[in-house]
Design a protein around this motif. Structure first.
Motif, PDB file in Angstrom:
ATOM      1  N   ALA A  38      47.808  51.771  35.625  1.00 38.29           N
ATOM      2  CA  ALA A  38      49.070  51.030  35.733  1.00 38.29           C
ATOM      3  C   ALA A  38      50.060  51.803  36.604  1.00 38.29           C
ATOM      4  O   ALA A  38      50.692  51.237  37.504  1.00 38.29           O
ATOM      5  N   ARG A  39      50.196  53.093  36.341  1.00 38.16           N
ATOM      6  CA  ARG A  39      51.112  53.914  37.147  1.00 38.16           C
ATOM      7  C   ARG A  39      50.615  54.045  38.584  1.00 38.16           C
ATOM      8  O   ARG A  39      51.393  53.966  39.531  1.00 38.16           O
ATOM      9  N   ALA A  40      49.313  54.240  38.758  1.00 39.24           N
ATOM     10  CA  ALA A  40      48.763  54.401  40.110  1.00 39.24           C
ATOM     11  C   ALA A  40      48.959  53.146  40.951  1.00 39.24           C
ATOM     12  O   ALA A  40      49.218  53.239  42.156  1.00 39.24           O
ATOM     13  N   LEU A  41      48.853  51.982  40.339  1.00 43.16           N
ATOM     14  CA  LEU A  41      48.952  50.715  41.064  1.00 43.16           C
ATOM     15  C   LEU A  41      50.346  50.103  41.025  1.00 43.16           C
ATOM     16  O   LEU A  41      50.583  49.070  41.644  1.00 43.16           O
ATOM     17  N   GLY A  42      51.276  50.720  40.286  1.00 44.64           N
ATOM     18  CA  GLY A  42      52.630  50.185  40.185  1.00 44.64           C
ATOM     19  C   GLY A  42      52.698  48.892  39.397  1.00 44.64           C
ATOM     20  O   GLY A  42      53.472  47.996  39.722  1.00 44.64           O
ATOM     21  N   MET A  43      51.893  48.791  38.349  1.00 46.17           N
ATOM     22  CA  MET A  43      51.849  47.590  37.504  1.00 46.17           C
ATOM     23  C   MET A  43      52.166  47.979  36.065  1.00 46.17           C
ATOM     24  O   MET A  43      52.307  49.146  35.747  1.00 46.17           O
ATOM     25  N   ARG A  44      52.252  46.974  35.216  1.00 47.45           N
ATOM     26  CA  ARG A  44      52.474  47.197  33.787  1.00 47.45           C
ATOM     27  C   ARG A  44      51.297  46.616  33.008  1.00 47.45           C
ATOM     28  O   ARG A  44      50.724  45.598  33.393  1.00 47.45           O
ATOM     29  N   VAL A  45      50.981  47.269  31.893  1.00 47.50           N
ATOM     30  CA  VAL A  45      49.965  46.724  30.992  1.00 47.50           C
ATOM     31  C   VAL A  45      50.610  45.563  30.246  1.00 47.50           C
ATOM     32  O   VAL A  45      51.621  45.734  29.572  1.00 47.50           O
ATOM     33  N   ALA A  46      50.033  44.391  30.381  1.00 40.01           N
ATOM     34  CA  ALA A  46      50.581  43.196  29.731  1.00 40.01           C
ATOM     35  C   ALA A  46      49.982  42.993  28.352  1.00 40.01           C
ATOM     36  O   ALA A  46      50.646  42.503  27.448  1.00 40.01           O
ATOM     37  N   ASP A  47      48.709  43.357  28.205  1.00 39.49           N
ATOM     38  CA  ASP A  47      48.008  43.084  26.954  1.00 39.49           C
ATOM     39  C   ASP A  47      47.023  44.213  26.692  1.00 39.49           C
ATOM     40  O   ASP A  47      45.980  44.308  27.344  1.00 39.49           O
ATOM     41  N   ARG A  48      47.353  45.075  25.737  1.00 43.26           N
ATOM     42  CA  ARG A  48      46.471  46.202  25.416  1.00 43.26           C
ATOM     43  C   ARG A  48      45.280  45.762  24.575  1.00 43.26           C
ATOM     44  O   ARG A  48      44.339  46.522  24.391  1.00 43.26           O
ATOM     45  N   ASP A  49      45.290  44.544  24.097  1.00 44.49           N
ATOM     46  CA  ASP A  49      44.202  44.042  23.260  1.00 44.49           C
ATOM     47  C   ASP A  49      43.640  42.753  23.857  1.00 44.49           C
ATOM     48  O   ASP A  49      43.499  41.745  23.167  1.00 44.49           O
ATOM     49  N   ALA A  50      43.298  42.806  25.153  1.00 48.83           N
ATOM     50  CA  ALA A  50      42.819  41.602  25.847  1.00 48.83           C
ATOM     51  C   ALA A  50      41.344  41.342  25.601  1.00 48.83           C
ATOM     52  O   ALA A  50      40.828  40.297  25.980  1.00 48.83           O
ATOM     53  N   GLY A  51      40.645  42.271  24.950  1.00 52.72           N
ATOM     54  CA  GLY A  51      39.215  42.116  24.703  1.00 52.72           C
ATOM     55  C   GLY A  51      38.935  41.271  23.475  1.00 52.72           C
ATOM     56  O   GLY A  51      39.781  40.516  22.997  1.00 52.72           O
ATOM     57  N   ASP A  52      37.725  41.422  22.988  1.00 50.56           N
ATOM     58  CA  ASP A  52      37.321  40.709  21.771  1.00 50.56           C
ATOM     59  C   ASP A  52      36.568  41.690  20.879  1.00 50.56           C
ATOM     60  O   ASP A  52      36.628  42.896  21.091  1.00 50.56           O
ATOM     61  N   ALA A  53      35.850  41.199  19.915  1.00 48.16           N
ATOM     62  CA  ALA A  53      35.183  42.077  18.953  1.00 48.16           C
ATOM     63  C   ALA A  53      34.156  43.007  19.608  1.00 48.16           C
ATOM     64  O   ALA A  53      33.906  44.099  19.106  1.00 48.16           O
ATOM     65  N   ASP A  54      33.583  42.597  20.725  1.00 46.40           N
ATOM     66  CA  ASP A  54      32.534  43.375  21.384  1.00 46.40           C
ATOM     67  C   ASP A  54      32.996  44.126  22.628  1.00 46.40           C
ATOM     68  O   ASP A  54      32.233  44.909  23.185  1.00 46.40           O
ATOM     69  N   SER A  55      34.194  43.874  23.112  1.00 45.98           N
ATOM     70  CA  SER A  55      34.633  44.435  24.392  1.00 45.98           C
ATOM     71  C   SER A  55      36.073  44.918  24.301  1.00 45.98           C
ATOM     72  O   SER A  55      36.893  44.300  23.629  1.00 45.98           O
ATOM     73  N   GLU A  56      36.353  46.021  24.999  1.00 46.21           N
ATOM     74  CA  GLU A  56      37.714  46.541  25.063  1.00 46.21           C
ATOM     75  C   GLU A  56      38.240  46.388  26.480  1.00 46.21           C
ATOM     76  O   GLU A  56      37.670  46.945  27.424  1.00 46.21           O
ATOM     77  N   TYR A  57      39.311  45.615  26.617  1.00 47.22           N
ATOM     78  CA  TYR A  57      39.978  45.377  27.894  1.00 47.22           C
ATOM     79  C   TYR A  57      41.468  45.599  27.707  1.00 47.22           C
ATOM     80  O   TYR A  57      42.005  45.364  26.626  1.00 47.22           O
ATOM     81  N   GLN A  58      42.140  45.979  28.793  1.00 44.33           N
ATOM     82  CA  GLN A  58      43.594  45.956  28.836  1.00 44.33           C
ATOM     83  C   GLN A  58      43.976  45.298  30.160  1.00 44.33           C
ATOM     84  O   GLN A  58      43.508  45.706  31.226  1.00 44.33           O
ATOM     85  N   GLN A  59      44.803  44.267  30.079  1.00 43.18           N
ATOM     86  CA  GLN A  59      45.141  43.444  31.238  1.00 43.18           C
ATOM     87  C   GLN A  59      46.509  43.814  31.789  1.00 43.18           C
ATOM     88  O   GLN A  59      47.445  44.072  31.037  1.00 43.18           O
ATOM     89  N   PHE A  60      46.621  43.819  33.130  1.00 43.45           N
ATOM     90  CA  PHE A  60      47.892  44.108  33.794  1.00 43.45           C
ATOM     91  C   PHE A  60      48.640  42.813  34.095  1.00 43.45           C
ATOM     92  O   PHE A  60      48.057  41.742  34.174  1.00 43.45           O
ATOM     93  N   GLU A  61      49.976  42.947  34.290  1.00 39.71           N
ATOM     94  CA  GLU A  61      50.791  41.803  34.691  1.00 39.71           C
ATOM     95  C   GLU A  61      51.458  42.098  36.021  1.00 39.71           C
ATOM     96  O   GLU A  61      51.418  43.232  36.502  1.00 39.71           O
TER      97      GLU A  61
END
Length: 128
Positions: free
Chosen positions: A27-50
């Protein structure tokens, strides 16, 4: 039957124990913000930027394979798009949950995912 597709965005695959730290770095490297730290599901871990350039989907994903970046192509018909890409020389690797993992003739892996917001971003390409 005709279908539509376009570049959806980029996934930063991270083989790490601490996905929060990885997402914070990117997020800092790309100049973005994390929008959703829990964007994954029971089997996957994702964090989505906005606030991404061109409204592209950009997220960090915790993985077991080597760290890399892959792109997603979104389509209103995932199977038709995978078949189109096979005709261009790509090959299907696996169907995972709702998307195809594919490999380009040049060796890069990418995913074909369902299009969720066709009205946003660049107009999708129409294929016959």
């Amino acid at each position: 039957m005709a279908h539509r597709s376009r570049l959806a965005g980029f996934i930063i695959d991270c083989r790490v124990d601490d996905l929060d730290a990885a997402a914070d770095f990117w997020a800092r490297a790309l100049g973005m913000r994390v929008a959703d730290r829990d964007a994954g599901d029971a089997d996957s871990e994702y964090q989505q930027f906005e606030a991404t350039p061109g409204d592209l989907h950009v997220e960090v994903q915790k993985v077991d394979h080597d760290s890399r970046v892959h792109l997603d192509i979104e389509a209103d018909d995932v199977d038709a798009e995978a078949a189109r890409l096979e005709r261009l020389g790509a090959r299907k690797i696996a169907f995972v949950k709702r998307w195809w993992v594919m490999e380009a003739p040049t060796g890069q892996r990418f995913c074909v995912v369902k299009m969720h917001h066709p009205e946003r971003g660049q107009e999708p390409n129409a294929w016959k």
